[in-house]
Design an enzyme around this catalytic site. Structure first.
Site, short mmCIF file in Angstrom:
data_model
loop_
_atom_site.label_atom_id
_atom_site.label_comp_id
_atom_site.label_asym_id
_atom_site.label_seq_id
_atom_site.Cartn_x
_atom_site.Cartn_y
_atom_site.Cartn_z
N GLU B 32 0.87 -1.18 0.00
CA GLU B 32 0.00 0.00 0.00
C GLU B 32 0.90 1.23 0.00
O GLU B 32 1.83 1.32 0.80
CB GLU B 32 -0.91 -0.04 1.24
N THR B 41 -10.23 5.60 -2.64
CA THR B 41 -11.66 5.56 -2.96
C THR B 41 -12.47 4.82 -1.89
O THR B 41 -13.60 5.20 -1.59
CB THR B 41 -11.83 4.88 -4.33
N HIS B 50 -25.39 -1.25 -1.20
CA HIS B 50 -26.53 -1.21 -2.11
C HIS B 50 -27.14 -2.59 -2.28
O HIS B 50 -26.45 -3.60 -2.25
CB HIS B 50 -26.06 -0.71 -3.49
N VAL B 174 4.45 1.09 -5.60
CA VAL B 174 5.06 0.33 -6.69
C VAL B 174 5.66 1.29 -7.72
O VAL B 174 4.98 2.20 -8.19
CB VAL B 174 4.03 -0.61 -7.35
N LYS B 252 -28.18 14.59 -10.91
CA LYS B 252 -28.64 13.23 -11.22
C LYS B 252 -29.25 12.56 -10.00
O LYS B 252 -29.66 11.42 -10.04
CB LYS B 252 -27.46 12.39 -11.71
N ARG B 315 -13.99 8.85 -7.26
CA ARG B 315 -14.42 7.57 -7.82
C ARG B 315 -13.42 7.17 -8.90
O ARG B 315 -12.98 8.03 -9.67
CB ARG B 315 -15.81 7.70 -8.44
N SER B 342 -18.69 2.88 -7.66
CA SER B 342 -19.95 2.41 -7.09
C SER B 342 -20.61 1.41 -8.02
O SER B 342 -20.66 1.66 -9.23
CB SER B 342 -20.89 3.59 -6.87
N CYS B 411 -14.45 14.83 23.34
CA CYS B 411 -15.72 14.94 22.61
C CYS B 411 -16.34 13.56 22.38
O CYS B 411 -17.53 13.37 22.49
CB CYS B 411 -15.52 15.63 21.26
N CYS B 451 -7.41 16.78 21.79
CA CYS B 451 -6.67 15.51 21.88
C CYS B 451 -5.44 15.49 20.99
O CYS B 451 -4.55 14.67 21.22
CB CYS B 451 -7.59 14.33 21.59
#
Lengths: 421, 501, 123
Positions: B32, B41, B50, B174, B252, B315, B342, B411, B451
């Site tokens: 990573e 993402t 969904h 990479v 949309k 995305r 998505s 908090c 904090c």
């Protein structure tokens, strides 16, 4: 879970809690518990190393730590005050059962006859005003920066822009400069500075740091750390004017955009809050709508001067004692205090008790907008002026106090305070 | 370093694949590029699981989304100890146009094999969502939609994989991949080289760049940015279901989600941008989302004040707009996963199953043996979360370890014990945001003002990192730039340049 | 040659802009004040502006890494930067008591730098 019994529990060991506990202790033999979440008493004063405190309360000019230590030393001497530091209060219920935790006692309950809320306030953050841009490091509140610098000995940045002209922002402009940083300027969205004049002169003018009124930050740029901010002039409705937008490089953006009373515990206790002050609604004893729960200091209303915090906390501390000892003598009906023209709020919100030997009750207030050569007028229900107080100037950044004479505390439903030209 | 399977990218897809592979006697590694997993993402999205009622079931993403159904999620979240909230969803309709869409969606839901999807009248909608804009006329209700904390979910997948032997390398970007005779020879990264037999390219936004290191490609990934609002937990009960706002002349349609953590998440627009590293929010789109979604659907929600944060997510859209999951053209031992947008979060477990199959098919050719472990543990134990404990449970755990009574984040009431757990977890939290994502410390009203300094002190004590090297979220996001009492600062050039207007 | 120097009065929130008309160091006239405090303020501020300097110094073996300090009384404004540079070089050891002198006669101002809190020693 461990259970403890106290007469008075004071939540918060900053200037308000210290003064409330001390005053309660001086006036009684009641058992008092003072709880503070930090490892040391003093609250925010510990990091306010600058001078300017105590002029009205002690009649001399002190730094924050000096001011705090005068109270801490007294409180530590009192046999009837138990102190628990490193202790977080996590719940207060309307029956005045306080739940807290610390390393020594674990999770514990305290049954209190009276509770004094003195949790102080917190700073508004970037998110409170949703400044667009990247979520980079190098953006923090002035108070957080103050802690890094004064307590930890680290600098959060070198090239600094400050948004907001609150007193902490002005103080930090000087503080960072005195550590060799370059404070490039202070921006204030309003047409007037919200800090004290004295701080503007001694923290900005002394070091040639410009203050731009009617300006705000419109975007934050940078990949990992702030690299620049966009700034723009705002119009009358405080909307940025895009043609005036420019980008200024910096590695740090400090925010001094207001303080909000820290009332989460008050809410769990069922305490009703004022929409303007964001603090409790109280009577002149600083008692909330919940019997035996009192509030004072910045958790009640954000003060400019710690001296006023201490004075207000003394009222709350003394009232907690009177409440337990049942010394209160109520009026037939309470008198509501109503803010009138150009008055944003009044504290206290109502007068509940007969006045004894005091000659007056102090009423705190702030105005909505600056005005010159005015009178603060006290009016009866019919609009007759009972009393008035001349002021050369009133500004929102500076709290006003009037002394409501005892002779007016009689059979009114309400008394109004307003600004008249 | 030798490894059987090298997964490039520690997002939800990479971590789900890693967990599937951890059932086998294989050496699996994740590389990573960031200082933590789930930094792209997977982290910044709608957090919705969904049902697929409105998806085209013949596309790859449609098939995979429908496979990752409620049953699958219930089982998996149970194993992983991840909260999965069955909110159901509501698509609100204000006019005849919207009703047409609703009716078509009901039919589509049937076609996709989903049960319980139905039309609500005005009274029913108001009963389901008392705070919704009362001008709503009808709605489509789907009981199968849910929500999850995407980071918690991805972390749980990764931790369970690590428990079962997978290795995770952070800050390992990479740089190049060397292939010889259709076989992978070496993968060079910023922390050293790997010699894997199989590569899984789940690099999200950068999956095209990784694929290109091996082969000529006929696809690309373009970032499509969406911005979001997060509301304070005091609005916890204001919204009950995941809400879809209907399309308008300019939008949309967007979403409003009551998250598992008790916040309300509102988003988002869809803006094509050129830069894959540009996660900035804009006044323009924040205003637009408020106007066209939040204020339209729930007029009671304020524009400012109770917004605890705003953020942007990118995305990873492909040129086909569908998922592209295939072997690399000339390198059959590499599998590319491209365009996982998505419902990518939802589809992750089904994608992992598909990739597992694909690996089984090339195992022999790659020179690996796919035998299942005798002792694979699907359970990821939950870490103590004092906020969810009763007073008795708290008292007990504090008696065992008093660090759980030392509150660091006021908090959110997060204790030092919980922060230490995050630092010493299977995937250690090494920066301030990594701790925040695991424990919620710094996520509340003061946004880490209180904090922050304390967490820096703990990271310094526990990991020995110099406070000047501690970052917000890796890279050069350092929080402190110098010690105080630094004489050299006074002598800096340009130290007196002010803003002059 | 007559000159004018503008001074913002800090005695109250009004912040009057007071004009001091002077020849060299000699004050000829003071204008723009609205109360007596303004005259006194402007005079002092014109003749020799002074400030109390507050800062921190490094402290070892203490419960905290930094010790807050102040000048015991106000020092000339133009000495402030010299003093903060000097402060950068100071190291003290816990314990320290409030009021304890940390640097005598700092930068020849005839003013001592003193501690503004107690810091206990930690073992």
């Amino acid at each position: 879970m461990k259970k403890l019994d106290y007469d008075i529990v004071v939540v918060g060991g900053g200037p308000a809690g210290l003064a409330a506990a001390l005053e309660a202790s001086v006036n009684s033999n009641l058992k008092i518990l003072l709880m503070e979440r930090s490892e040391r008493l003093g609250g925010i004063l510990e990091q306010c190393i600058h001078n300017g405190f105590g002029l009205s309360y002690f009649k001399e000019e002190l730094t924050g730590p000096e001011y705090a230590s005068r109270f801490i030393k007294e409180v530590e001497k009192k046999d009837n005050i138990d102190i628990k530091t490193g202790t977080m209060v996590i719940d207060i219920n309307p029956d005045k059962v306080v739940i807290a935790e610390n390393v020594e006692d674990g999770l514990f309950q305290v049954y209190a006859k009276a509770v004094v809320l003195a949790m102080g306030c917190r700073e508004r953050t970037r998110e409170a005003i949703t400044i667009p841009g990247n979520r980079v490091s190098g953006v923090m509140t002035a108070g957080t920066a103050q802690r890094y610098v004064n307590i930890n000995g680290y600098l959060p940045g070198k090239d600094i822009i400050i948004l907001g002209s609150g007193d902490i922002g002005l103080i930090m402009a000087r503080r960072m400069t005195l550590e060799g940083c370059n404070v490039k300027g202070v921006l204030e969205i309003m047409p007037y500075s919200s800090g004290l004049v004295r701080n503007k002169v001694q923290c900005l003018d002394d070091f040639d740091i410009p203050l731009y009124l009617n300006y705000t930050v419109t975007a934050i740029h940078g990949k990992d750390r702030v690299e620049a901010v966009s700034i723009a002039k705002v119009d009358d409705r405080l909307n940025p004017i895009s043609e005036t937008e420019i980008t200024v490089s910096c590695d740090t953006l400090l925010l001094s955009i207001g303080l909000i009373p820290e009332n989460e515990l008050s809410k769990s206790a069922g305490v009703k809050l004022d929409g303007v002050t964001k603090g409790a609604i109280v009577d002149e004893k600083r008692e909330t709508n919940i019997k035996g729960i009192f509030a004072c200091g910045n958790v009640l209303q954000v003060h400019d001067l710690v001296d006023n915090v201490s004075a207000e906390a003394k009222i709350a501390g003394r009232s907690a004692v009177e409440y337990i000892e049942e010394k209160f003598d109520k009026l037939d009906k309470p008198i509501e205090l109503k803010p009138g023209n150009n008055i944003a709020y009044l504290v206290p919100h109502r007068i509940e008790y007969k006045i004894n030997d005091e000659k007056y009750i102090e009423i705190y207030m702030r105005v909505h907008k600056p005005m010159e050569h005015i009178r603060l007028c006290v009016l009866d229900e019919k609009g007759n002026i009972l009393d008035s107080y001349r002021r050369d100037i009133v500004v929102p950044g500076s709290m006003e106090t009037i002394r409501l004479k005892s002779e007016f505390i009689r059979n009114y439903d309400f008394i109004k305070v307003e600004v008249q030209e | 370093m030798k490894t059987d399977v090298l997964i490039i990218g520690g997002g939800v897809v990479g971590c789900a694949i890693a967990r599937n592979l951890s059932q086998y006697n294989l050496d699996t590694s994740i590389v990573e590029k960031d200082n933590d997993i789930c930094m792209g993402t997977s982290k910044a999205n709608s957090s919705m699981i969904h049902s697929g009622y409105n998806i085209n079931g013949s596309t790859l993403k449609g098939k995979l989304c429908l496979k990752a159904d409620v049953k699958r999620y219930d089982r998996m979240c149970n194993e992983l100890n991840v909260e999965y909230k069955h909110t159901g969803s509501i698509f609100a309709g204000f006019n005849e146009e919207h009703l047409k869409i609703i009716k078509a969606e009901v039919e589509n839901a049937k076609k996709n094999g989903l049960e319980g999807v139905r039309i609500l009248n005005h009274e029913e909608v108001m009963k389901f969502e008392p705070n919704i804009n009362p001008e709503v006329k009808y709605a489509l209700f789907d009981p199968n939609t849910g929500t999850i904390n995407p980071f918690e979910y991805t972390l749980a997948l990764a931790e369970n994989a690590v428990m079962n032997g997978v290795k995770v390398y952070l800050n390992a970007e990479v740089l190049n991949i060397i292939v010889k005779d259709k076989k992978i020879e070496s993968v060079y990264t910023t922390i050293g080289s790997f010699q894997p037999k199989i590569i899984i390219n789940s690099a999200g936004l950068y999956s095209d760049k990784i694929a290109e290191m091996v082969d000529e490609i006929d696809f690309y990934v373009h970032p499509r940015r969406g911005e979001y609002y997060v509301y304070d937990k005091k609005w916890r009960d204001f919204v009950n279901h995941c809400i879809y706002s209907p399309p308008t002349s300019v939008s949309k349609g967007m979403i409003i989600v009551p998250t598992v953590d008790g916040n309300i998440l509102c988003g988002s627009n869809a803006q094509e941008i050129p830069d894959k590293t540009d996660f900035s929010t804009t006044k323009e789109y924040l205003d637009y989302i408020y106007r066209e979604n939040i204020h339209m659907m729930f007029p009671g929600l304020p524009r400012m004040g109770d917004v605890v944060t705003t953020f942007a997510g990118l995305r990873a859209a492909s040129n086909t707009e569908d998922f592209i999951i295939d072997y690399a053209k000339n390198t059959p031992t590499m599998i590319n996963l491209v365009g996982i947008q998505s419902p990518g979060l939802t589809s992750a477990p089904a994608i992992a199953d598909m990739v597992e199959e694909m690996i089984l098919n090339i195992a022999e050719f790659s020179g690996i043996k796919m035998t299942k472990k005798k002792e694979w543990n699907p359970i990821r134990p939950v870490r103590p979360n004092l906020g969810k404990m009763s007073n008795d449970e708290k008292t007990k755990i504090i008696a065992e370890n008093p660090d759980y009574a030392k509150i660091i984040c006021r908090c959110e009431t997060i204790s030092k014990g919980e922060i230490l757990d995050a630092i010493h977890a299977p995937i250690p939290a090494m920066d301030v945001d990594a701790i925040k994502r695991r424990t919620r410390s710094g996520m509340g009203r003061c946004q880490g003002g209180f904090c922050g300094p304390r967490i820096i002190a703990i990271l310094h004590e526990e990991l020995g990192i110099d406070p000047l090297d501690i970052t917000k979220r890796g890279g050069r996001s350092n929080i402190l730039l110098s010690k105080s009492k630094n004489l050299s600062l006074f002598e800096r050039e340009g130290n007196n340049e002010k803003i002059r207007l | 040659m007559e000159e004018k120097t503008k001074i913002i009065c800090t005695s109250c929130p009004r912040g009057c802009i007071i004009t001091v008309t002077h020849v060299g160091k000699e004050i000829k006239e003071i204008n723009g004040y609205t109360c007596k405090r303004g005259v006194i303020y402007a005079k002092d501020e014109f003749i020799l502006p002074k400030r109390v300097l507050t800062s921190t110094v490094r402290i070892s073996c203490g419960e905290l890494p930094m010790l807050p300090v102040r000048t015991e009384s106000a020092i000339p404004k133009n000495k402030i930067i010299e003093c903060v540079k000097k402060i950068c070089e100071i190291d003290v050891k816990a314990p320290v008591k409030l009021g304890q002198v940390i640097c005598k006669n700092i930068c020849n101002t005839n003013v001592d730098l003193i501690a503004s809190r107690d810091i206990h020693k930690v073992v």
